[in-house]
Scaffold this motif. Structure first.
Motif, short mmCIF file in Angstrom:
data_model
loop_
_atom_site.label_atom_id
_atom_site.label_comp_id
_atom_site.label_asym_id
_atom_site.label_seq_id
_atom_site.Cartn_x
_atom_site.Cartn_y
_atom_site.Cartn_z
N SER A 38 0.83 -1.22 0.00
CA SER A 38 0.00 0.00 0.00
C SER A 38 0.86 1.26 0.00
CB SER A 38 -0.91 0.02 1.22
OG SER A 38 -1.83 -1.02 1.17
N ARG A 39 1.91 1.25 0.76
CA ARG A 39 2.77 2.44 0.83
C ARG A 39 3.56 2.64 -0.45
NH1 ARG A 39 4.10 1.44 7.18
NH2 ARG A 39 2.09 2.21 7.89
N ARG A 40 3.93 1.56 -1.10
CA ARG A 40 4.60 1.70 -2.42
C ARG A 40 3.63 2.31 -3.44
NH1 ARG A 40 7.79 -4.05 -2.60
NH2 ARG A 40 9.50 -3.41 -1.28
N GLN A 41 2.39 1.86 -3.40
CA GLN A 41 1.39 2.42 -4.31
C GLN A 41 1.13 3.88 -3.99
OE1 GLN A 41 -1.84 -0.29 -3.65
NE2 GLN A 41 -1.11 -1.77 -5.17
N LEU A 42 1.05 4.22 -2.72
CA LEU A 42 0.84 5.61 -2.31
C LEU A 42 1.99 6.49 -2.77
CD1 LEU A 42 -0.78 7.71 -0.67
CD2 LEU A 42 0.49 6.94 1.36
N ALA A 43 3.21 5.98 -2.72
CA ALA A 43 4.38 6.76 -3.13
C ALA A 43 4.35 7.08 -4.63
CB ALA A 43 5.65 6.00 -2.79
N ARG A 44 3.68 6.24 -5.41
CA ARG A 44 3.65 6.44 -6.87
C ARG A 44 2.54 7.38 -7.34
NH1 ARG A 44 4.70 0.61 -7.10
NH2 ARG A 44 2.48 0.34 -7.40
N LEU A 45 1.63 7.76 -6.45
CA LEU A 45 0.52 8.62 -6.86
C LEU A 45 0.99 10.03 -7.15
CD1 LEU A 45 -2.28 7.61 -4.32
CD2 LEU A 45 -1.94 6.77 -6.65
N ASP A 46 0.47 10.61 -8.23
CA ASP A 46 0.79 12.01 -8.52
C ASP A 46 -0.17 12.93 -7.76
OD1 ASP A 46 -1.59 11.96 -9.94
OD2 ASP A 46 -0.65 11.98 -11.90
N ALA A 47 0.05 14.23 -7.87
CA ALA A 47 -0.73 15.21 -7.10
C ALA A 47 -2.23 15.13 -7.43
CB ALA A 47 -0.21 16.61 -7.38
N ARG A 48 -2.56 14.88 -8.69
CA ARG A 48 -3.97 14.80 -9.09
C ARG A 48 -4.66 13.62 -8.44
NH1 ARG A 48 -6.55 11.82 -12.67
NH2 ARG A 48 -4.63 11.00 -13.51
N LEU A 49 -4.00 12.46 -8.45
CA LEU A 49 -4.59 11.27 -7.84
C LEU A 49 -4.69 11.40 -6.32
CD1 LEU A 49 -2.94 8.48 -10.01
CD2 LEU A 49 -5.32 9.24 -10.04
N LEU A 50 -3.70 12.05 -5.72
CA LEU A 50 -3.77 12.30 -4.28
C LEU A 50 -4.98 13.17 -3.95
CD1 LEU A 50 -0.10 12.98 -3.15
CD2 LEU A 50 -1.53 11.05 -2.52
#
Length: 70
Positions: A38-50
């Motif tokens: 989950s944290r690896r996936q969170l790290a890959r999110l860009d500003a729009r997806l966040l």
């Protein structure tokens, strides 16, 4: 974020036995693996997806700073 990382397994302390010890070990390892993924996936999110997920940069940093066992 925490609600996505929590485990659905619940253990009753009154029913602990030697037979449940391996199950606790396996469930703990699986929980740690889910947190890492989950944290690896969170790290890959860009500003729009966040922004779509309602997660701020500071919340992301706070989550990514945690060790896998927390």
């Amino acid at each position: 974020m925490e609600r996505t990382l929590s485990s659905g397994l619940v253990f009753d302390n009154n029913t602990e036995s030697k037979a449940s010890a391996p199950l606790r070990v396996v469930s703990t390892l699986l929980l740690w693996q889910r947190r890492i993924t989950s944290r690896r996936q969170l790290a890959r999110l860009d500003a729009r997806l966040l922004a779509d997920a309602g997660i701020s940069e500071s919340q992301r940093y706070q989550e990514l700073s945690k060790p896998f066992w927390r």
